[in-house]
Design an enzyme around this catalytic site. Structure first.
Site, PDB file in Angstrom:
ATOM      1  N   TYR A  86     -14.794  -5.392   7.039  1.00 34.73           N
ATOM      2  CA  TYR A  86     -13.589  -4.614   7.345  1.00 34.73           C
ATOM      3  C   TYR A  86     -13.164  -4.833   8.797  1.00 34.73           C
ATOM      4  O   TYR A  86     -11.992  -5.113   9.087  1.00 34.73           O
ATOM      5  CB  TYR A  86     -13.865  -3.139   7.072  1.00 34.73           C
ATOM      6  CG  TYR A  86     -12.673  -2.227   7.241  1.00 34.73           C
ATOM      7  CD1 TYR A  86     -11.756  -2.057   6.203  1.00 34.73           C
ATOM      8  CD2 TYR A  86     -12.460  -1.525   8.417  1.00 34.73           C
ATOM      9  CE1 TYR A  86     -10.670  -1.209   6.342  1.00 34.73           C
ATOM     10  CE2 TYR A  86     -11.377  -0.681   8.572  1.00 34.73           C
ATOM     11  CZ  TYR A  86     -10.486  -0.519   7.530  1.00 34.73           C
ATOM     12  OH  TYR A  86      -9.402   0.315   7.678  1.00 34.73           O
ATOM     13  N   SER A 137      -6.839  -1.424  12.444  1.00 34.21           N
ATOM     14  CA  SER A 137      -7.774  -0.300  12.530  1.00 34.21           C
ATOM     15  C   SER A 137      -8.473  -0.360  13.880  1.00 34.21           C
ATOM     16  O   SER A 137      -8.681  -1.442  14.440  1.00 34.21           O
ATOM     17  CB  SER A 137      -8.829  -0.373  11.413  1.00 34.21           C
ATOM     18  OG  SER A 137      -9.861   0.575  11.627  1.00 34.21           O
ATOM     19  N   ILE A 183      -8.371   8.790   9.778  1.00 29.37           N
ATOM     20  CA  ILE A 183      -7.183   9.429   9.206  1.00 29.37           C
ATOM     21  C   ILE A 183      -7.551  10.009   7.842  1.00 29.37           C
ATOM     22  O   ILE A 183      -8.333   9.428   7.092  1.00 29.37           O
ATOM     23  CB  ILE A 183      -6.037   8.409   9.037  1.00 29.37           C
ATOM     24  CG1 ILE A 183      -5.775   7.665  10.349  1.00 29.37           C
ATOM     25  CG2 ILE A 183      -4.777   9.115   8.539  1.00 29.37           C
ATOM     26  CD1 ILE A 183      -5.262   8.505  11.484  1.00 29.37           C
ATOM     27  N   GLY A 238       0.830  -1.204   0.000  1.00 32.52           N
ATOM     28  CA  GLY A 238       0.000   0.000   0.000  1.00 32.52           C
ATOM     29  C   GLY A 238       0.861   1.249   0.000  1.00 32.52           C
ATOM     30  O   GLY A 238       0.409   2.334   0.397  1.00 32.52           O
TER      31      GLY A 238
END
Length: 259
Positions: free
Chosen positions: A154, A141, A187, A14
């Protein structure tokens, strides 16, 4: 670039945008050679060029982290061009929004493939050749800790990464290798901006009264990659400005949607 990571090779998935890009640039500032890995090759190239413009060493590799053969290829290319990987940052990820009752199987599997399987493939590919002082950093996360409305897939993937981190850390601790996770809150990235655009006043619900920046996460990643963090392993560290302490996100989103 010279710093406490000089001589280290860091592979950042990423690495073409957002948090991954910020981490790659921060590790480069500390002297690490960077392998910027991203499904978006142009983004990875841009990160690598920025590192090289600052007199650092970097390469860009296109890779779909959910594809085992591509992961193995990315690791092999990095080792051939830069040397043994001493820092692995599993940051590649995507987002999705769907209630559990409406979620397609393909959508569920896609997020687990990218977030969880990607971290597994890369970690497995590098861990045997890692040495004392080497590091694995997984980007999780806060949603993997407290959950998120419209994000069962997620949150499940990120929660699994937290457990993966703890167990992997136990397996390699005797070798002097650490494995930690960072759990960002909201973020300012392509993913985070999707929520910010829907609820632009949400920052008022965050105790520090601002949104996080990719550099906030990168600063912690650089510390965890450093020799100073050698006694920290198996941890999931939250970087969210205190938001998880009051957990307002789900309530705020539901109110905004008038559900």
């Amino acid at each position: 670039m010279q710093g406490e990571l000089t001589g280290k090779v860091a592979l950042v998935t990423g690495g073409g945008s957002g948090i991954g890009r910020a981490i790659a640039l921060r590790l480069a500032q500390q002297g690490a050679a960077i392998s910027a890995v991203d499904v978006n090759l142009e983004g990875a190239k841009a990160t690598a060029e920025e590192v090289k413009a600052a007199r650092g060493k970097a390469i860009a590799i296109q890779c779909d982290v959910s594809k085992e053969e591509q992961v193995n290829g990315a690791v092999k290319e990095t080792e051939e061009k830069l040397g043994n990987i001493g820092i692995l940052v599993n940051c590649a990820g995507v987002a999705g929004a769907s209630f559990l009752a409406d979620m397609a199987t393909e959508e569920w599997l896609r997020l687990l493939d990218i977030h969880l399987n990607g971290a597994f493939y890369f970690s497995r590919a590098v861990i045997r050749s890692m040495k004392e002082g080497d590091r694995i950093i997984n980007i999780s996360s806060v949603d993997g800790i407290v959950g998120r409305v419209l994000g069962t897939h997620y949150s499940a993937a990120k929660g699994a990464i937290n457990a993966f981190t703890a167990t992997a850390a136990l397996e390699v601790a005797h070798r002097g290798i650490t494995v930690n996770a960072i759990a960002p809150g909201l973020i300012r990235t392509a993913i985070g901006n999707m929520l910010i655009e829907v609820v632009p006043e949400f920052y008022k619900e965050i105790p520090v009264l601002r949104y996080g920046e990719p550099e906030d996460v990168a600063a912690l990643a650089a510390f965890l990659a450093s020799p100073d963090a050698g006694y920290i392993t198996g941890q999931t560290i939250v970087v969210d400005g205190g938001a998880a302490l009051c957990h307002p996100m789900n309530r705020f989103v539901l109110q905004s949607m008038a559900l």
